[in-house]
Enzyme design. Structure first.
Site, PDB file in Angstrom:
ATOM      1  N   CYS A 143       0.826  -1.203   0.000  1.00 18.84           N
ATOM      2  CA  CYS A 143       0.000   0.000   0.000  1.00 18.84           C
ATOM      3  C   CYS A 143       0.873   1.271   0.000  1.00 18.84           C
ATOM      4  O   CYS A 143       1.476   1.575  -1.021  1.00 18.84           O
ATOM      5  CB  CYS A 143      -0.975  -0.067   1.172  1.00 18.84           C
ATOM      6  SG  CYS A 143      -2.435   0.910   0.888  1.00 18.84           S
ATOM      7  N   GLU A 161      -1.115  -8.294   5.408  1.00 19.62           N
ATOM      8  CA  GLU A 161      -0.783  -8.458   6.837  1.00 19.62           C
ATOM      9  C   GLU A 161      -2.035  -8.400   7.718  1.00 19.62           C
ATOM     10  O   GLU A 161      -1.962  -8.673   8.911  1.00 19.62           O
ATOM     11  CB  GLU A 161       0.243  -7.403   7.279  1.00 19.62           C
ATOM     12  CG  GLU A 161      -0.284  -6.004   7.534  1.00 19.62           C
ATOM     13  CD  GLU A 161      -0.554  -5.208   6.260  1.00 19.62           C
ATOM     14  OE1 GLU A 161      -0.540  -5.782   5.146  1.00 19.62           O
ATOM     15  OE2 GLU A 161      -0.807  -3.994   6.384  1.00 19.62           O
ATOM     16  N   HIS A 184      -3.521  -5.177   1.649  1.00 22.42           N
ATOM     17  CA  HIS A 184      -2.840  -5.410   2.936  1.00 22.42           C
ATOM     18  C   HIS A 184      -2.843  -6.887   3.314  1.00 22.42           C
ATOM     19  O   HIS A 184      -3.720  -7.319   4.076  1.00 22.42           O
ATOM     20  CB  HIS A 184      -3.558  -4.633   4.046  1.00 22.42           C
ATOM     21  CG  HIS A 184      -3.343  -3.170   4.005  1.00 22.42           C
ATOM     22  ND1 HIS A 184      -2.341  -2.538   4.709  1.00 22.42           N
ATOM     23  CD2 HIS A 184      -4.000  -2.200   3.342  1.00 22.42           C
ATOM     24  CE1 HIS A 184      -2.396  -1.238   4.485  1.00 22.42           C
ATOM     25  NE2 HIS A 184      -3.399  -0.997   3.664  1.00 22.42           N
TER      26      HIS A 184
END
Ligand code: GLN
Length: 191
Positions: free
Chosen positions: A79, A171, A169
């Site tokens: 990002c 994560e 994302h």
């Protein structure tokens, strides 16, 4: 293997957790002296690219990190991290580390569709969850860049040599596959 996570701003802890779940130790890069610690790869997290870019310069991390990337240190930008690595940002005059031959478009989905979730195909991995938060997408890539994922008609992941970027994302959530992909990239460089 040890992977550094740029820990100036944004979602860095989530990346550390993903690495730890894969059995990889993470160190945080917060100041110039941290560059002297040994690490085999770098993750640049999501957050605000303008803030991270400013802090990189103010903390005098910028030149050292750019040199490491240019000499082949594997890097994974998510990002805002993608924006920091882009050589060109279509709607921003200022670029940052600028090591990857991609054109990024910041806040590309507009205000109404700023944040959303989808599941799309990722090259070699298959369909994976993708969470977008005021995300960029990749407007175009040079011939030497491999597109790894497209979602809703836009390029959302790419790789150029040892550089990997996603506009979403990975994560956030439970799916470890993109981090595993990056850990494999790092492993390939140290074998
Ligand atoms: N919109 C942010 C930027 O331009 C990126 C958002 C994110 O990292 N989730 O830096």
């Amino acid at each position: 293997m040890q992977i550094a996570v740029l820990a100036l701003q944004g979602a860095f802890i989530e990346h550390e957790h993903m690495l730890n779940r894969l059995g990889v130790s993470a160190i945080e890069l917060r100041q110039k002296s941290d560059l002297e610690k040994p690490f085999d790869g770098l993750i640049i997290p999501g957050g605000e690219s303008t803030v991270q870019g400013k802090l990189l310069r103010e903390l005098d991390l910028f030149d050292g990190l750019k040199a490491r990337l240019e000499s082949g240190l594997p890097v994974f930008g998510t990002c805002a991290g993608l924006i920091l690595l882009a050589k060109s940002i279509k709607n921003d005059e200022r670029t940052h580390l600028a090591t990857m031959d991609i054109v990024a478009l910041r806040n590309a989905y507009g205000r109404q569709l700023g944040s959303f979730y989808d599941e799309c195909e990722f090259e070699w991995i298959g369909k994976i969850p993708m969470t977008f938060i005021r995300a960029p997408y990749i407007d175009s890539v040079s011939d030497n860049v491999k597109i790894l994922a497209e979602c809703r008609g836009n390029i959302v992941a790419a790789r150029q040599g040892n550089q990997l970027v996603t506009s979403f994302h990975p994560e956030l959530g439970d799916d470890l596959s993109v981090h595993q992909y990056f850990v494999n990239m790092v492993r390939d460089t140290i074998q």
